[in-house]
Enzyme design. Structure first.
Site, short mmCIF file in Angstrom:
data_model
loop_
_atom_site.label_atom_id
_atom_site.label_comp_id
_atom_site.label_asym_id
_atom_site.label_seq_id
_atom_site.Cartn_x
_atom_site.Cartn_y
_atom_site.Cartn_z
N TYR A 158 60.16 77.49 122.50
CA TYR A 158 60.29 77.11 123.92
C TYR A 158 59.38 77.99 124.78
O TYR A 158 58.62 77.49 125.62
CB TYR A 158 61.75 77.25 124.35
CG TYR A 158 62.01 76.94 125.80
CD1 TYR A 158 62.05 75.63 126.26
CD2 TYR A 158 62.24 77.97 126.71
CE1 TYR A 158 62.30 75.36 127.60
CE2 TYR A 158 62.50 77.70 128.05
CZ TYR A 158 62.53 76.39 128.49
OH TYR A 158 62.78 76.13 129.81
N1 LIG Z 1 67.83 75.35 133.65
C1 LIG Z 1 67.15 76.46 133.42
O1 LIG Z 1 67.73 77.55 133.33
C2 LIG Z 1 65.66 76.42 133.29
C3 LIG Z 1 64.98 77.64 133.28
C4 LIG Z 1 63.60 77.64 133.16
C5 LIG Z 1 62.92 76.46 133.08
N2 LIG Z 1 63.59 75.29 133.09
C6 LIG Z 1 62.80 74.06 133.00
O2 LIG Z 1 63.09 73.23 134.08
C7 LIG Z 1 62.95 71.88 133.71
C8 LIG Z 1 64.25 71.13 134.03
O3 LIG Z 1 65.30 71.79 133.37
P1 LIG Z 1 66.82 71.45 133.69
O4 LIG Z 1 67.59 72.66 133.37
O5 LIG Z 1 66.96 70.80 135.01
O6 LIG Z 1 67.09 70.38 132.52
P2 LIG Z 1 68.17 69.21 132.40
O7 LIG Z 1 69.33 69.44 133.28
O8 LIG Z 1 68.38 69.02 130.94
O9 LIG Z 1 67.35 67.94 132.98
C9 LIG Z 1 66.18 67.54 132.34
C10 LIG Z 1 65.57 66.38 133.08
O10 LIG Z 1 64.36 66.00 132.40
C11 LIG Z 1 64.52 64.69 131.88
N3 LIG Z 1 63.89 64.62 130.58
C12 LIG Z 1 64.20 65.32 129.47
N4 LIG Z 1 63.39 64.95 128.46
C13 LIG Z 1 62.57 63.98 128.96
C14 LIG Z 1 61.54 63.22 128.41
N5 LIG Z 1 61.19 63.31 127.13
N6 LIG Z 1 60.92 62.32 129.20
C15 LIG Z 1 61.28 62.18 130.51
N7 LIG Z 1 62.25 62.89 131.08
C16 LIG Z 1 62.90 63.78 130.31
C17 LIG Z 1 65.99 64.42 131.81
O11 LIG Z 1 66.23 63.03 131.83
P3 LIG Z 1 67.50 62.34 131.07
O12 LIG Z 1 68.67 62.53 131.98
O13 LIG Z 1 67.15 60.92 130.92
O14 LIG Z 1 67.67 63.06 129.78
C18 LIG Z 1 66.46 65.15 133.07
O15 LIG Z 1 66.18 64.40 134.22
C19 LIG Z 1 62.59 71.88 132.22
O16 LIG Z 1 61.19 71.79 132.07
C20 LIG Z 1 63.09 73.23 131.76
O17 LIG Z 1 62.38 73.69 130.63
C21 LIG Z 1 64.95 75.24 133.19
#
Ligand SMILES: NC(=O)c1ccc[n+]([C@@H]2O[C@H](COP(=O)([O-])OP(=O)(O)OC[C@H]3O[C@@H](n4cnc5c(N)ncnc54)[C@H](OP(=O)(O)O)[C@@H]3O)[C@@H](O)[C@H]2O)c1
Length: 246
Positions: A158
Site C-alpha cells: 500500500y
Molecule cells: N481512511 C484513511 O485513513 C486513509 C488514509 C490515507 C489515505 N487514504 C486514501 O483515501 C482514499 C479514500 O479512502 P477511504 O478511507 O475514504 O476509503 P473507503 O471508505 O473504503 O472508500 C473508498 C471509495 O473508493 C471507491 N472505490 C474503491 N475501489 C474502487 C475502484 N476500483 N474503482 C472505483 N471506485 C473505487 C469506493 O466505492 P464503492 O463504495 O463502490 O466500493 C468508495 O467510494 C483512498 O485512496 C485511500 O487509500 C485513506
C-alpha cells in the site's frame, strides 16, 4: 464591440466518491458550486445516497459505476460526466484500496489488485480527465502519509503504491503546466472511514493529536486545491495526518 464569452463549465469528477473521503469531497465540491459526477464500483446504494444528499442541498450530481482498474470504464465515466455537465474543471482521483498482509504470505492477486487500482488506475484517471479538462483546471490525487511515514507491518505494498502516486504527481505537473492545469496530491493519515473502522482505537493511540481525522478535513483541503487561490501550487504532496511521525 464586446466579444461573446461562453461560460466556462465548472464540472467536478470524483473517482471513488460514494463513501468516506471521496463522498465528503463530492459533497464539499457541490457546496462550492460544482456540478459533481462521482464514480463507485461495488456499493451503488451508497453512491445514490451521496447524489441524493447533494441534490437535497440544491446541488447537481450523478453517480457512475466505473471500476478504476478498468481503462474502458474510466474513459466512459469521463465521457458521461462531460456529456452531462460539460468539460471538467476539477477531477479528484480518490479511488483506492488498502489491505495489509505480512511479506511471507502476501497474495499475488492482492499485489496486482492494489497496483491496478492505486497506481495504474490513478494514471489512467488523470490521463482521461486531463484530456476532458478546461485549460486552467485542477487535478487532485488522494495518496497517503504512508508515502512519507512508516505505517504498520503488512502495509508495504500500500505504501509503495502511494509513493508512486506522489512521484507521478510531481512529474505530471510538468506535462500539464503548459495548459495551466495544476495537479497536487493530498496525503492523509488515519481518517475515520470504512478503511480504518476495524482498528481505529489503535490509530487514535498512536496519533500525536489523540484522534483520527474526519473526511471533511480532507475535503476542506481538496476544496482549497480546487480553488482559484491554489493556482500557483502544482506537483506538491500535502500531508494531513495529525502529526503522525512514527
Ligand atoms: N481512511 C484513511 O485513513 C486513509 C488514509 C490515507 C489515505 N487514504 C486514501 O483515501 C482514499 C479514500 O479512502 P477511504 O478511507 O475514504 O476509503 P473507503 O471508505 O473504503 O472508500 C473508498 C471509495 O473508493 C471507491 N472505490 C474503491 N475501489 C474502487 C475502484 N476500483 N474503482 C472505483 N471506485 C473505487 C469506493 O466505492 P464503492 O463504495 O463502490 O466500493 C468508495 O467510494 C483512498 O485512496 C485511500 O487509500 C485513506
Amino acid at each position: 464591440m464586446n466579444a461573446t464569452v461562453s461560460p466556462r463549465s465548472n464540472t467536478a469528477l470524483v473517482f471513488g466518491g460514494s463513501r468516506g473521503i471521496g463522498a465528503a469531497i463530492a459533497r464539499r465540491l457541490a457546496r462550492e458550486g460544482h456540478p459533481v459526477a462521482l464514480t463507485f464500483v461495488s456499493q451503488p446504494e451508497k453512491a445514490v445516497a451521496v447524489v441524493a444528499s447533494i441534490q437535497a442541498d440544491g446541488g447537481q450530481a450523478i453517480a457512475l459505476q466505473a471500476d478504476s482498474a478498468d481503462a474502458q470504464a474510466i474513459a466512459s465515466s469521463v465521457k458521461q460526466a462531460v456529456d452531462t455537465f460539460g468539460p471538467l474543471q476539477v477531477a479528484v482521483v480518490n479511488a483506492g484500496i488498502y489491505q495489509g498482509s505480512p511479506l511471507a504470505d502476501f497474495p499475488t492477486d492482492l499485489l496486482d489488485r492494489m497496483l491496478a487500482v492505486n497506481v495504474r488506475g490513478v494514471f489512467l484517471a488523470v490521463q482521461a480527465a486531463a484530456a476532458a479538462m478546461n485549460d486552467g483546471g485542477r487535478l487532485i490525487t488522494i495518496g497517503s502519509n504512508t508515502a512519507v511515514r512508516s505505517g504498520a507491518v503488512g502495509s508495504s505494498v500500500y505504501a509503495m503504491t502511494k509513493s508512486a502516486v506522489a512521484t507521478l504527481v510531481r512529474e505530471l505537473a510538468l506535462d500539464l503546466a503548459p495548459r495551466r492545469i495544476t495537479i497536487n496530491n493530498i496525503q492523509p493519515g488515519p481518517i475515520a472511514t470504512d478503511i480504518t473502522a476495524d482498528f481505529v482505537d489503535q490509530l487514535v493511540q498512536r496519533n500525536p493529536l489523540g484522534r483520527v481525522g474526519q473526511p471533511d478535513e480532507v475535503a476542506g483541503l481538496s476544496a482549497w486545491l480546487a480553488s482559484h487561490e491554489a493556482a500557483y501550487m502544482t506537483g506538491s504532496s500535502l500531508t494531513i495526518d495529525g502529526g503522525w511521525a512514527i
